[in-house]
Design a protein around this motif. Structure first.
Motif, PDB file in Angstrom:
ATOM      1  N   UNK A  87     -43.689  32.058   2.772  1.00  0.00           N
ATOM      2  CA  UNK A  87     -43.364  31.299   1.549  1.00  0.00           C
ATOM      3  C   UNK A  87     -44.600  31.045   0.694  1.00  0.00           C
ATOM      4  N   UNK A  88     -45.742  30.775   1.331  1.00  0.00           N
ATOM      5  CA  UNK A  88     -46.985  30.533   0.599  1.00  0.00           C
ATOM      6  C   UNK A  88     -47.284  31.565  -0.478  1.00  0.00           C
ATOM      7  N   UNK A  89     -47.075  32.877  -0.177  1.00  0.00           N
ATOM      8  CA  UNK A  89     -47.358  33.897  -1.206  1.00  0.00           C
ATOM      9  C   UNK A  89     -46.533  33.727  -2.484  1.00  0.00           C
ATOM     10  N   UNK A  90     -45.346  33.116  -2.375  1.00  0.00           N
ATOM     11  CA  UNK A  90     -44.533  32.905  -3.580  1.00  0.00           C
ATOM     12  C   UNK A  90     -45.197  31.863  -4.477  1.00  0.00           C
ATOM     13  N   UNK A 129     -23.413  30.906  -8.142  1.00  0.00           N
ATOM     14  CA  UNK A 129     -24.062  29.855  -8.920  1.00  0.00           C
ATOM     15  C   UNK A 129     -25.015  28.960  -8.141  1.00  0.00           C
ATOM     16  N   UNK A 130     -25.359  29.323  -6.917  1.00  0.00           N
ATOM     17  CA  UNK A 130     -26.305  28.523  -6.134  1.00  0.00           C
ATOM     18  C   UNK A 130     -27.739  28.808  -6.544  1.00  0.00           C
ATOM     19  N   UNK A 131     -28.671  28.347  -5.708  1.00  0.00           N
ATOM     20  CA  UNK A 131     -30.086  28.469  -6.051  1.00  0.00           C
ATOM     21  C   UNK A 131     -30.732  29.720  -5.453  1.00  0.00           C
ATOM     22  N   UNK A 132     -30.190  30.152  -4.312  1.00  0.00           N
ATOM     23  CA  UNK A 132     -30.813  31.286  -3.625  1.00  0.00           C
ATOM     24  C   UNK A 132     -29.762  32.105  -2.881  1.00  0.00           C
ATOM     25  N   UNK A 183     -36.648  27.560  -7.015  1.00  0.00           N
ATOM     26  CA  UNK A 183     -37.035  27.588  -5.593  1.00  0.00           C
ATOM     27  C   UNK A 183     -38.551  27.415  -5.461  1.00  0.00           C
ATOM     28  N   UNK A 184     -39.301  27.894  -6.457  1.00  0.00           N
ATOM     29  CA  UNK A 184     -40.764  27.804  -6.389  1.00  0.00           C
ATOM     30  C   UNK A 184     -41.241  26.348  -6.403  1.00  0.00           C
ATOM     31  N   UNK A 185     -40.429  25.452  -6.982  1.00  0.00           N
ATOM     32  CA  UNK A 185     -40.803  24.031  -6.990  1.00  0.00           C
ATOM     33  C   UNK A 185     -40.738  23.417  -5.592  1.00  0.00           C
ATOM     34  N   UNK A 186     -40.088  24.113  -4.681  1.00  0.00           N
ATOM     35  CA  UNK A 186     -39.956  23.597  -3.313  1.00  0.00           C
ATOM     36  C   UNK A 186     -41.089  24.078  -2.395  1.00  0.00           C
TER      37      UNK A 186
END
Length: 361
Positions: A87-90, A129-132, A183-186
């Motif tokens: 996830x860090x790379x995102x 319509x979800x986030x991911x 998702x990047x805000x998470x």
């Protein structure tokens, strides 16, 4: 649209091949692994691919420059100074992934080979319509993996169960995601896992959906799975009646032969073989379930099965190479030698037989 490919580290599981080139550039079915993905992304309208990488970015970029122009797609690198997990790379590549459009972006694990149904995935993502959205694939032995527990009709993900002792389902994360920019805000910029830390939180909010991957799937990051992946990939070409597959009296089953390779009289080739550019296969050779990379010479009456022969190697007359033998670049196996699962580092000459699986330095 944009896409991030998680290239990651040193490709230790595919050594000795990755001692010569970064893992995504190792050929699979006569094409660098990563190109299978980039071409499929381009086909659904992705214009920019970001490679999340933590070593040798210049080697990768130099190689991919020619494909940038050929495919008409931008390829850039986001280099980690320390391994950041999945996830860090995102978070690190955030500025490259987000633009005014607010469109979702793809994230792929670079070892995954499949039919890449990206078009269907985009439609699935828009519909729920979800986030991911994540791709899942059915496996026979779910206890070896993290299992995704989901609502069958909608695809809504309930939870993840890591290496379950009791049966909770047979669908596992296939390493292909489509994510909204939110998702990047998470994700914080630190070593962190998207599967263990990010997705469970999105699932808890009922905003994570899973689509079952049609067709085959394989993580080809280690030799045994690479050989299995080749079989599945060639099988999918057969189902599509692909003109790429070789045919002829000396071909059995599904075989890829590069147009510049030369094959002698009386050979028997297949099933599940890929022969790379510039290879020379002399008369009476038997090949099955193997990959023969660019510039290899196989001399008369040699027999190779369930093995990977690295670039510019030679196999001597009447030699027998089998049982997951992996030869690095420029390895020379002398006449009448037997290799039973030898893993041989680049630039070696093998003068005596390898009777049991071992690493030859």
């Amino acid at each position: 649209m944009k896409a991030l490919i998680l290239v990651g580290g040193f490709g230790t599981r595919l050594r000795p091949l990755t001692l010569s080139v970064p893992k995504p550039l190792v050929e699979f079915a006569n094409k660098p692994m990563i190109l299978h993905q980039i071409e499929a992304l381009k086909a659904v309208g992705v214009t920019e691919v970001v490679l999340a990488i933590n070593y040798q970015p210049e080697v990768m970029l130099n190689f991919l420059k020619e494909f940038e122009t050929k495919l008409g797609i931008t390829i850039t690198c986001s280099q980690e100074t320390e391994p950041l997990g999945t996830a860090g790379p995102l978070a690190l590549a955030r500025d490259k992934l987000v633009d005014e459009s607010g469109e979702p972006f793809f994230v792929l694990n670079s070892d995954v080979i499949s039919e890449y149904p990206f078009k269907e995935m985009i439609e699935f993502h828009k519909a729920h319509g979800g986030e991911a959205s994540i791709m899942v694939t059915k496996v026979d032995e779910p206890s070896k993996y993290g299992v995704v527990v989901m609502e069958e009709s909608t695809g809504q993900v309930d939870k993840f169960v890591e290496k379950p002792k009791l049966f909770v389902g047979n669908k596992i994360n296939a390493g292909i995601y489509l994510l909204n920019p939110s998702v990047l805000d998470r994700i914080e910029l630190r070593p962190t896992s998207i599967e263990k830390e990010v997705f469970p939180k999105i699932a808890a909010e009922k905003k994570l959906y899973a689509m079952v991957l049609p067709g085959f799937w394989m993580d080809i990051g280690q030799p045994r799975d690479y050989i299995t992946g080749l079989r599945l990939y060639l099988d999918s070409l057969r189902k599509k009646a692909s003109p790429k597959l070789a045919s002829g009296p000396n071909i059995v089953g599904n075989v890829l032969v590069h147009e510049t390779a030369k094959i002698g009289e009386g050979c028997l080739i297949g099933p599940d073989v890929a022969i790379g550019p510039g290879c020379v296969v002399e008369s009476g050779v038997r090949l099955s379930r193997c990959t023969v990379m660019r510039g290899v010479r196989i001399k008369k009456h040699a027999c190779i099965s369930s093995s990977i022969i690295g670039w510019h190697s030679t196999i001597g007359q009447w030699a027998r190479v089998e049982n997951m033998t992996i030869l690095g670049e420029d390895v020379h196996v002398c006449d009448e030698i037997y290799s039973n699962g030898g893993v041989v580092l680049p630039h070696k000459e093998i003068k005596s037989s390898i009777l049991k699986p071992e690493i030859v330095m």
